[in-house]
Structures are given as C-alpha cells and as structure tokens.
Design an enzyme around this catalytic site. Structure first.
Site, PDB file in Angstrom:
ATOM      1  N   ARG A 326      33.212 134.535  25.498  1.00 15.38           N
ATOM      2  CA  ARG A 326      33.465 135.067  24.145  1.00 15.38           C
ATOM      3  C   ARG A 326      32.905 136.482  24.090  1.00 15.38           C
ATOM      4  NH1 ARG A 326      28.134 135.210  23.044  1.00 15.38           N
ATOM      5  NH2 ARG A 326      26.923 133.441  23.759  1.00 15.38           N
ATOM      6  N   ARG A 372      18.258 144.324  17.642  1.00 14.22           N
ATOM      7  CA  ARG A 372      18.741 143.293  16.708  1.00 14.22           C
ATOM      8  C   ARG A 372      17.805 143.242  15.511  1.00 14.22           C
ATOM      9  NH1 ARG A 372      21.018 137.966  19.831  1.00 14.22           N
ATOM     10  NH2 ARG A 372      21.907 139.039  21.639  1.00 14.22           N
TER      11      ARG A 372
END
Ligand code: ADP
Length: 489
Positions: A326, A372
């Site tokens: 993915r 992040r």
C-alpha cells in the site's frame, strides 16, 4: 453559470523572453484523459485528503466516507460527495466492508483508494471490490494475502534469493518448538505475529527462561489485534537500522524503484521520523539494497505502489523484514526527492495506464525529512485528543505539510494519533534539517499536545545531526530525558 470570457493570450514582455528558452521542449502542458471518472476514498484524516488532492489534479470526482465522529472533517468538506458510513468505532465505519461498498455503488464510484491502515491490506475487501466490479487501487488480493502473512512472505523471499534473518521456517506452534528454535537461532530472538502490523504482537526474548512468558504474550496480543495468533521467530538484531525501498509497478510488468527511506527513529517499533536518502548508505550499498527491493517485488509480480522493508546491521548486511502492499505514511519524503507523485501514479496504474517513468527517468534530488506530528504528550507518548483552538502552519521554501487539521477541529480518540506530517526538503541533509527546525519553530497547534517539541529537540541532537542512530536510539534518548526531568523535580 455566467459564461466567462476567454481572455486573449497575453504576450510576454520582451524582457522575460530569455527565460522562456530555458523550459525544455515538449515540457509545457501535458493533457491526458482522467484515469477514472469518480473515486471513493475509504479512509480519513490526512491520507484521505492527500488522495482527494491527487484526484483534483487528475480531474477525478471524489466521494468521502466518514464516521459520525468525522462529520466536520476536511476530507468530507473537500470531496465532491460524502456519505456517513456508521458510528465512530472503526469496526462499525471505516472497516465496515458492506457499508463502504454500498457507498461506492450508490455514488457510482468506479474505484476505491484505501489509503493506509483500515482496509488497505485486507485481501477479502479486494475480492469483494472485484466481485462488485469496483477497481481496488492497489495490487491484487493474491499478492496482499501472500505478503500479509509474514511467515509466508519470508518463505517466498527466501526462494527468490532475498537475504533473510536466521529464523524459524514458518510458524512456531508450541513453546517447546519456540525453545528449540531459540537454541538453533541463538538469543536474543524476536517472536512476531504472522499477521503483524503497527508494532503489535512482537516480543523480544533474551534467553530460554523468558521464552514461555514472551511466546504466550505475543500470541495473546496477536489474537486480540488480528484474530490470528500464529507467530514466527527470527534473530533479534541489537542495533539495526530500518531501511525501506519504494517500488512502483504497472500492469505491464514495468517495475521501478524511487529509492530508499531511512525509518530508524522509532518508539515502540513505530516510526516517528523518516528521511530520504538514508545517511547510512554509501553508493555501493545503496545500489545493492535497491536491487534487492526490485528483486523482491519482481518475485511476486508486484504492481501498484509497495514498500520492501529491510533491517541493516552494523556490518552493512541487510535482511528482508516485510513488504507493505500500500502507500506508506512516509511516502512524501520520496515524493520530495524524486518529484514523482506516488498517489497519482497509484491511480493511473490501477486504471491500466503505463508507468509514466522508466528507471532512467528517476533522478533523486536533495534530501527530505518527515516529522510525524501526533496528538500525544511528546515525552510520555500518551494520547492527547481534543479541540484545536489555535493553528499556524509553517511554510516557506522546501516545506510541505500534509494534514487534515483545521481551526476548531476535534481530534477524536478513536483513531490513529497522527494529525500531521511535516516535511522539509533541501539541497542536502544540512539544509533540510535547517528548514525543519525553522518549520517546527513556526508550527503552532494549541488545544492538544503534540509530538512537535520532541522533534525540535531531536533536530538539534548531535547523534541525529551526524546520522549516527539505530532503531533503539529514540528510546534511549527518551529515557535520558525522563531521568533529566526527574532530577529537576
Ligand atoms: P510491524 O509490521 O508491526 O510494523 P515490522 O516487522 O515492520 O512490524 O517491525 C517493526 C520494527 O520492529 C522494525 O522497524 C524494527 O525496529 C523492529 N524489529 C522487527 N524485527 C526485528 C528484528 N528481527 N531485530 C531487530 N528489530 C526488529
């Protein structure tokens, strides 16, 4: 709508003409048919928005699905159509296959982009899409099934000649077997869930006396997280680096790599900072690792975007860990250095179009780093959901922010804590770091706590600056920070 008068083309002032000649021939405007008419995005947060942006560029209509907790979310606001698919818990909404499929059918979406997480690596979902005549934007269910079972993925890679860590051949069914493998492999070893993901279902075992407890906990955790409690074992490396290779493949057998990402800054086996290229690789090792990533992808006839994860040891040997079938959270760092829009390529590939690039077209430029930004206490790593009361997004040269945050947004407690990805690109690592520092200095998120203050400290740390770190570095640093704080109080 009132017809807009088409403006006659403006003639360029003579003074700027000398710059025009610097635009390469044939590189003016490309036009192509949209790969699909309408796509449904089976996800939320920044990645749902990221897919919507790609669709807008491609001229594709979008359908957002959302849970009751996400009514005011940006992916809902910016999609052309939206459908509520259930209550807040993921199992009842974003993981609810009949609801997602029904939403696609009702809106006439031709394809579904699953983003990452949720249904993105669920082979059953891919089969259902196919049965309903909806294109799944990713590889086929056979590849996902094979790579989703890590024990099986390792067997496939072994047959293809991709280096593996010494480990059990397949699943380990009993504590007795685990002890026998422990002796054979040599301690420390790691027990890992076959269906693993998100760092769950993993236990490190330092010696035979710990085996029974650790083996059983790994299985219990795996059963709870994945309803599959099979586990396998491999050698546990003490100071490895996590290096992964980005792959793109089309339906015509063309497979290319967009280079590697360094993802060693982790806590609890979860990535916090990623960068490309890796500061740990010289040109020769880089070529070898790319070649092995390509070999792994070819071994399974891979198509669409995928990532091969490796662990690199201090001697420069590397070993296959897993393949993610993915788009990765950290794909923007690769986009920044390669100039390739990975999400657009995913969509084009799924529509049966050829890759826009050959390997020779890929020229990596400069250095990119991603932090992040999680809604959590930066030092205790506990979640910090709530309402965002004030926001300022950094900008300026080389800065990209992928986020679904907005003023007054309520960050719900039900999902992943990632609220933004801050990405800095520069000519080299030093410039990327300087840009990241000033971006973090001008990032304002009030109302919730975020991991940003921790990132700011890391950006100034000599080990990070020198590129000298392993997957354990952050946990050691956090422990040192905790000790410092305890001494102050
Ligand atoms: P998940 O799919 O749950 O994220 P991975 O297999 O990708 O799990 O591993 C996540 C992280 O766990 C790795 O990046 C690494 O830090 C650590 N890890 C996994 N296997 C090993 C190993 N054999 N030796 C050392 N560290 C490991």
């Amino acid at each position: 709508m009132a017809a807009l008068k088409r403006m006659p083309p403006r003639s360029e002032p003579a003074a700027t003409n000398r710059f025009v000649s610097r635009i390469p021939e044939g590189d003016t405007e490309r036009s192509f048919d949209p790969p699909f008419r309408k796509i449904l995005i089976a996800n939320r947060g920044e990645i749902a928005l990221r897919v919507i942006l790609a669709c807008k560029e491609l001229g594709i209509q979008t359908v957002a699905v959302y849970s009751e907790a996400d009514r005011d979310a940006l992916h809902v606001r910016f999609a052309d159509q939206d459908i509520c698919i259930g209550p807040a818990p993921s199992a009842k909404s974003y993981l609810n296959i009949p609801q997602v499929i029904a939403a696609a059918e009702v809106t006439g979406a031709e394809a579904i982009h699953p983003g990452y997480g949720f249904l993105s690596e669920n082979p059953h979902f891919v089969d259902v899409c196919q049965a309903c005549g909806i294109v799944f934007i990713g590889p086929n269910s056979e590849i996902i099934r094979m790579m989703g079972n890590k024990a099986q993925a390792k067997a496939t890679m072994k047959a293809a000649g991709v280096p593996l860590l010494p480990g059990s051949d397949g699943v380990v069914d009993t504590v007795e077997d685990a002890l026998a493998w422990g002796e054979k492999i040599g301690y420390p070893v790691i027990v890992k869930a076959s269906a693993g993901g998100g760092g769950r279902g993993m236990r490190i075992v330092n010696g035979p006396d710990e085996m029974s407890d650790m083996y059983n906990t790994a299985r219990t955790e795996a059963r709870a997280a994945f309803t599959d409690d099979t586990v396998y074992m491999e050698k546990y490396l003490l100071e490895p680096r996590h290096i992964e290779v980005q792959i793109l493949g089309d339906l015509f057998g063309n497979i290319i790599t967009l280079g590697e990402r360094e993802c060693s800054i982790q806590r609890r086996h979860q990535k916090l900072i990623e960068e490309s290229p890796s500061p740990a690789l010289g040109p020769e090792l880089r070529q070898r690792i790319w070649a092995m990533g390509l070999r792994a992808a070819r071994a399974v006839g891979y198509f669409n975007a995928g990532t091969i994860e490796f662990l690199l040891d201090a001697r420069g040997e590397f070993f296959f860990m897993e393949m993610n079938t993915r788009v990765q959270v950290e794909h923007p760092v690769t986009e920044m250095v390669s100039g390739v829009d990975i999400v657009k390529e995913q969509i084009r590939i799924a529509a049966g179009q050829k890759l826009e690039y050959t390997q020779e077209d890929i020229a990596l430029r400069g250095h990119a780093i991603e932090c992040r930004i999680n809604a959590e206490d930066p030092f205790r790593c506990t979640p910090s959901p709530g309402r965002i009361t004030a926001l300022n997004f950094p900008g300026g040269p080389g800065i990209r922010m992928d986020t679904a945050m907005h003023q007054d947004a309520v960050i719900p407690p039900y999902y992943d804590s990632l609220v933004a990805k801050l990405i800095a690109h520069g000519r080299d690592r030093t410039e990327a770091l300087a840009r990241m520092r000033r971006a973090l200095d001008t990032l304002v998120v009030e109302g919730i706590k975020t991991s940003a203050p921790l990132h700011r400290l890391i950006m100034d740390h000599p080990d990070f600056i020198s590129g000298n770190f392993s997957t354990h570095w952050l946990e050691v640093y956090l422990a040192a920070l905790e000790k410092e704080r305890a001494e102050v109080h």
